[in-house]
Design an enzyme around this catalytic site. Sequence first.
Site: not given
Length: 158
Positions: A89, A26
């Site tokens: 994350e 992305t």
Amino acid sequence: MSSTPTSSVQKSFKHEVFLSFRGEDTRKNFVDHLYHALHSKGITTYKDDKNITKGGKIDDQLLRSIEESRLFIIVFSKNYANSSWCLDELVKIMECQKMKEHTAYPIFYDVEPTEVRHQTGAVKRAFVKHEKEDDAERWRDALKEAARSGWVGVEDHF
């Protein structure tokens, strides 16, 4: 002497938004457009653009950047779960979101929320290499928790 209750004190954040995404899926399309749209509105946004060594561990500075962000936009894509970096994350984001001041917003880019929540389809194929890792269960839990809400089909809008 009057004091302000700690619950009414606003925390100061270094970043309004932290973007979590799988770069190869992305970065050059949806995330770049999203970052520039936020930036053009004056919204301070953290986007990690470092080339990450495969299998590399998440560094302390990145963990601090997550803690110093008020909102988290998690862009789930077909290969998000392929990256232990992204999964680490995500675990940190979900820990921070449990605090009142933080909010996570998942976006499902070319992947269905149920694929993320239950690790099926493309997400299962991406996650398979992590099955025997020590952190696999923490990562699965974070994926399930994060996928409970969000926006689907955003690729049709960009």
